[in-house]
Design a protein around this motif. Structure first.
Motif, PDB file in Angstrom:
ATOM      1  N   GLY A 192      32.878  -1.812  20.694  1.00  0.00           N
ATOM      2  CA  GLY A 192      32.237  -1.116  19.591  1.00  0.00           C
ATOM      3  C   GLY A 192      31.308  -0.042  20.140  1.00  0.00           C
ATOM      4  N   PRO A 193      30.402   0.490  19.328  1.00  0.00           N
ATOM      5  CA  PRO A 193      29.484   1.537  19.798  1.00  0.00           C
ATOM      6  C   PRO A 193      28.662   1.138  21.023  1.00  0.00           C
ATOM      7  CG  PRO A 193      29.454   1.453  17.421  1.00  0.00           C
ATOM      8  CD  PRO A 193      30.274   0.283  17.864  1.00  0.00           C
ATOM      9  N   ALA A 194      28.185  -0.101  21.068  1.00  0.00           N
ATOM     10  CA  ALA A 194      27.408  -0.550  22.229  1.00  0.00           C
ATOM     11  C   ALA A 194      28.282  -0.575  23.474  1.00  0.00           C
ATOM     12  CB  ALA A 194      26.801  -1.929  21.972  1.00  0.00           C
ATOM     13  N   GLY A 195      29.497  -1.087  23.335  1.00  0.00           N
ATOM     14  CA  GLY A 195      30.410  -1.140  24.466  1.00  0.00           C
ATOM     15  C   GLY A 195      30.822   0.237  24.943  1.00  0.00           C
ATOM     16  N   PHE A 196      31.124   1.137  23.984  1.00  0.00           N
ATOM     17  CA  PHE A 196      31.503   2.503  24.354  1.00  0.00           C
ATOM     18  C   PHE A 196      30.365   3.216  25.069  1.00  0.00           C
ATOM     19  CE2 PHE A 196      34.820   2.690  20.770  1.00  0.00           C
ATOM     20  CZ  PHE A 196      35.861   2.449  21.653  1.00  0.00           C
ATOM     21  N   SER A 197      29.143   3.047  24.542  1.00  0.00           N
ATOM     22  CA  SER A 197      27.989   3.682  25.171  1.00  0.00           C
ATOM     23  C   SER A 197      27.797   3.170  26.601  1.00  0.00           C
ATOM     24  CB  SER A 197      26.729   3.411  24.341  1.00  0.00           C
ATOM     25  OG  SER A 197      25.594   3.995  24.922  1.00  0.00           O
ATOM     26  N   SER A 198      27.938   1.861  26.779  1.00  0.00           N
ATOM     27  CA  SER A 198      27.841   1.276  28.121  1.00  0.00           C
ATOM     28  C   SER A 198      28.914   1.845  29.032  1.00  0.00           C
ATOM     29  CB  SER A 198      27.983  -0.249  28.039  1.00  0.00           C
ATOM     30  OG  SER A 198      26.920  -0.835  27.340  1.00  0.00           O
ATOM     31  N   ALA A 199      30.132   1.973  28.503  1.00  0.00           N
ATOM     32  CA  ALA A 199      31.249   2.480  29.298  1.00  0.00           C
ATOM     33  C   ALA A 199      31.027   3.922  29.720  1.00  0.00           C
ATOM     34  CB  ALA A 199      32.547   2.354  28.503  1.00  0.00           C
ATOM     35  N   ILE A 200      30.499   4.725  28.815  1.00  0.00           N
ATOM     36  CA  ILE A 200      30.226   6.136  29.128  1.00  0.00           C
ATOM     37  C   ILE A 200      29.234   6.246  30.276  1.00  0.00           C
ATOM     38  CG2 ILE A 200      29.053   8.204  28.239  1.00  0.00           C
ATOM     39  CD1 ILE A 200      30.401   7.513  25.487  1.00  0.00           C
ATOM     40  N   TYR A 201      28.157   5.480  30.213  1.00  0.00           N
ATOM     41  CA  TYR A 201      27.146   5.552  31.272  1.00  0.00           C
ATOM     42  C   TYR A 201      27.657   4.947  32.574  1.00  0.00           C
ATOM     43  CZ  TYR A 201      23.348   7.593  28.617  1.00  0.00           C
ATOM     44  OH  TYR A 201      22.561   8.478  27.922  1.00  0.00           O
ATOM     45  N   ALA A 202      28.437   3.879  32.492  1.00  0.00           N
ATOM     46  CA  ALA A 202      28.989   3.269  33.706  1.00  0.00           C
ATOM     47  C   ALA A 202      29.974   4.216  34.385  1.00  0.00           C
ATOM     48  CB  ALA A 202      29.670   1.948  33.360  1.00  0.00           C
ATOM     49  N   ALA A 203      30.781   4.896  33.573  1.00  0.00           N
ATOM     50  CA  ALA A 203      31.749   5.846  34.128  1.00  0.00           C
ATOM     51  C   ALA A 203      31.034   7.029  34.771  1.00  0.00           C
ATOM     52  CB  ALA A 203      32.698   6.321  33.033  1.00  0.00           C
ATOM     53  N   ARG A 204      29.985   7.519  34.125  1.00  0.00           N
ATOM     54  CA  ARG A 204      29.235   8.643  34.672  1.00  0.00           C
ATOM     55  C   ARG A 204      28.528   8.256  35.979  1.00  0.00           C
ATOM     56  NH1 ARG A 204      27.566  13.075  31.943  1.00  0.00           N
ATOM     57  NH2 ARG A 204      25.452  12.829  32.735  1.00  0.00           N
ATOM     58  N   ALA A 205      28.220   6.976  36.125  1.00  0.00           N
ATOM     59  CA  ALA A 205      27.579   6.501  37.357  1.00  0.00           C
ATOM     60  C   ALA A 205      28.614   6.196  38.432  1.00  0.00           C
ATOM     61  CB  ALA A 205      26.755   5.251  37.070  1.00  0.00           C
ATOM     62  N   ASN A 206      29.880   6.448  38.106  1.00  0.00           N
ATOM     63  CA  ASN A 206      30.983   6.231  39.050  1.00  0.00           C
ATOM     64  C   ASN A 206      31.104   4.770  39.470  1.00  0.00           C
ATOM     65  OD1 ASN A 206      33.205   7.335  40.389  1.00  0.00           O
ATOM     66  ND2 ASN A 206      32.086   7.519  42.325  1.00  0.00           N
ATOM     67  N   ASP A 224      32.881   1.071  39.344  1.00  0.00           N
ATOM     68  CA  ASP A 224      34.207   0.508  39.108  1.00  0.00           C
ATOM     69  C   ASP A 224      34.061  -0.412  37.904  1.00  0.00           C
ATOM     70  OD1 ASP A 224      36.748  -0.478  39.216  1.00  0.00           O
ATOM     71  OD2 ASP A 224      36.414  -1.739  40.971  1.00  0.00           O
ATOM     72  N   MET A 225      34.532   0.033  36.738  1.00  0.00           N
ATOM     73  CA  MET A 225      34.234  -0.708  35.516  1.00  0.00           C
ATOM     74  C   MET A 225      35.482  -0.915  34.673  1.00  0.00           C
ATOM     75  SD  MET A 225      34.612   1.635  32.876  1.00  0.00           S
ATOM     76  CE  MET A 225      33.704   0.786  31.604  1.00  0.00           C
ATOM     77  N   LEU A 226      35.410  -1.939  33.825  1.00  0.00           N
ATOM     78  CA  LEU A 226      36.481  -2.245  32.884  1.00  0.00           C
ATOM     79  C   LEU A 226      35.863  -2.725  31.586  1.00  0.00           C
ATOM     80  CD1 LEU A 226      39.510  -2.741  32.194  1.00  0.00           C
ATOM     81  CD2 LEU A 226      39.217  -5.046  33.126  1.00  0.00           C
ATOM     82  N   LEU A 227      36.346  -2.186  30.476  1.00  0.00           N
ATOM     83  CA  LEU A 227      35.926  -2.639  29.151  1.00  0.00           C
ATOM     84  C   LEU A 227      37.057  -3.459  28.546  1.00  0.00           C
ATOM     85  CD1 LEU A 227      34.131  -0.621  26.359  1.00  0.00           C
ATOM     86  CD2 LEU A 227      36.121  -2.011  25.823  1.00  0.00           C
ATOM     87  N   LEU A 228      36.750  -4.688  28.144  1.00  0.00           N
ATOM     88  CA  LEU A 228      37.727  -5.571  27.506  1.00  0.00           C
ATOM     89  C   LEU A 228      37.414  -5.723  26.025  1.00  0.00           C
ATOM     90  CD1 LEU A 228      38.063  -8.523  30.068  1.00  0.00           C
ATOM     91  CD2 LEU A 228      39.613  -6.598  29.756  1.00  0.00           C
ATOM     92  N   GLU A 229      38.436  -5.573  25.182  1.00  0.00           N
ATOM     93  CA  GLU A 229      38.289  -5.762  23.740  1.00  0.00           C
ATOM     94  C   GLU A 229      39.458  -6.600  23.243  1.00  0.00           C
ATOM     95  OE1 GLU A 229      37.660  -6.260  20.114  1.00  0.00           O
ATOM     96  OE2 GLU A 229      36.103  -5.049  21.083  1.00  0.00           O
ATOM     97  N   ASP A 230      39.161  -7.691  22.531  1.00  0.00           N
ATOM     98  CA  ASP A 230      40.241  -8.587  22.107  1.00  0.00           C
ATOM     99  C   ASP A 230      40.908  -8.160  20.801  1.00  0.00           C
ATOM    100  OD1 ASP A 230      38.181  -9.197  20.400  1.00  0.00           O
ATOM    101  OD2 ASP A 230      38.282 -11.370  20.677  1.00  0.00           O
ATOM    102  N   LYS A 231      40.280  -7.215  20.102  1.00  0.00           N
ATOM    103  CA  LYS A 231      40.882  -6.714  18.867  1.00  0.00           C
ATOM    104  C   LYS A 231      41.006  -5.189  18.955  1.00  0.00           C
ATOM    105  CE  LYS A 231      39.391 -10.489  15.832  1.00  0.00           C
ATOM    106  NZ  LYS A 231      38.851 -11.366  16.881  1.00  0.00           N
ATOM    107  N   GLY A 253      36.569   8.667  32.669  1.00  0.00           N
ATOM    108  CA  GLY A 253      37.154   7.761  33.646  1.00  0.00           C
ATOM    109  C   GLY A 253      36.986   6.294  33.343  1.00  0.00           C
ATOM    110  N   ALA A 254      36.463   5.967  32.162  1.00  0.00           N
ATOM    111  CA  ALA A 254      36.297   4.556  31.803  1.00  0.00           C
ATOM    112  C   ALA A 254      37.659   3.895  31.629  1.00  0.00           C
ATOM    113  CB  ALA A 254      35.478   4.430  30.518  1.00  0.00           C
ATOM    114  N   LYS A 255      37.800   2.695  32.170  1.00  0.00           N
ATOM    115  CA  LYS A 255      39.029   1.917  32.004  1.00  0.00           C
ATOM    116  C   LYS A 255      38.838   0.945  30.841  1.00  0.00           C
ATOM    117  CE  LYS A 255      38.853   0.783  36.349  1.00  0.00           C
ATOM    118  NZ  LYS A 255      39.120   0.135  37.665  1.00  0.00           N
TER     119      LYS A 255
END
Length: 303
Positions: free
Chosen positions: A6-20, A22-29, A67-69
């Protein structure tokens, strides 16, 4: 690893990707969380008006372009947050991330009526955007007293011939502008000081029984659907053996989104806090990602 899209996960992913990282976002739905079910959003900075699905798509596209996975429809079977390792296990993989951000959000509370399960999907619903079109030229009701109830009642007038709002008190907790729009909509009738007791019918909902909260008198309303917006429940079942939560199941964090387990952070509606909005979820995700990055850097430095 970020759990929840959701928005919290996407925001986390954006910042993690910008920090380079190695990240993965998992969503069950489906990606987007509760935002995707919002017909119109008018309180997110930068957009005078945007649909929930459009905003969710924009967030996903931005994260992936950096670059977020992202792995959609991947169900987590178990987690283990004890000892030195953090373990997240899906049907196909066992992950051992250095840090985890829990952004699983919350789901709608079910209506506390005897026939809820019997008529689930057959007149009892929790998403007007998903199911509202089923009730073209029909009479429906919305149960609740916050922004979600007001917004969805307004949306349902696109299809229904009449929309009742069943409100157990004589006031709403929603925004004044939204309440005024609802009050001025000729298709909407607000039933103040009324509580939904049950729904009845043969195969599908045909009527609702409501009770006046002042004199306890009951009466029936002919309708074909009720949409519940009485709050949410956090999706924390996976983590309850390890993560400290409130009595209602929300995850307890500090101001930097840290939980009681080292390396595990929580962000968004799943977290215990007073206000749950898209903007607060995005802010949580930002803080959680920055805090997780700092934790990883310090952990590696100490080795």
């Amino acid at each position: 690893m970020i759990i929840g899209g959701g928005p919290a996960g996407f925001s986390s992913a954006i910042y993690a990707a910008r920090a380079n990282l190695d990240m993965l976002l998992l969503e069950d739905k489906i990606l987007g969380g509760q935002v995707r079910n919002s017909y119109t959003i008018e309180n997110y900075p930068g957009f005078k008006k945007v649909s929930g699905s459009e905003l969710a798509d924009i967030m996903q596209d931005q994260a992936e372009s950096l670059g977020a996975k992202i792995d959609e429809f991947d169900v987590i079977e178990r987690v283990e947050f004890s000892g030195e390792e953090l373990i997240v296990e899906t049907g196909d993989y066992i992950y051992k991330p250095e840090a985890v951000i829990i952004a699983t959000g919350a789901s709608p509370k079910k209506l506390p009526i005897p026939n809820e399960e019997k008529f689930s999907g057959k007149g009892v619903h929790y998403c007007a955007v998903c199911d509202g079109a089923m009730y073209q030229d029909k009479v429906v009701a919305v149960v609740g007293g916050g922004n979600s109830a007001l917004e969805e009642a307004e949306f349902l007038t696109k299809f229904a011939s009449k929309v009742y709002i069943i409100r157990r008190y004589d006031y709403f907790k929603g925004e004044k502008a939204m309440l005024e729009a609802v009050e001025n909509n000729p298709k909407i009738e607000i039933l103040y000081n009324e509580d939904l007791v049950n729904v009845e019918g043969s195969n599908f909902v045909e009527k609702a029984i409501i009770r006046n909260t002042k004199d306890n008198t009951e009466r029936e309303i002919d309708l074909e659907a009720v949409f519940g917006y009485i709050g949410t429940e956090p999706k924390t079942e996976l983590f309850k053996d390890y993560i400290k939560t409130t009595k209602t199941g929300y995850i307890v964090t500090d101001e930097n989104m840290r939980t009681n387990v080292k390396g595990v952070f929580a962000a968004g509606d799943v977290r215990e806090k007073e206000f749950r909005q898209i903007t607060t979820a995005v802010a949580d995700g930002t803080i959680a990602s920055l805090a997780a990055e700092k934790y990883i850097v310090e952990k590696r430095r100490d080795k």
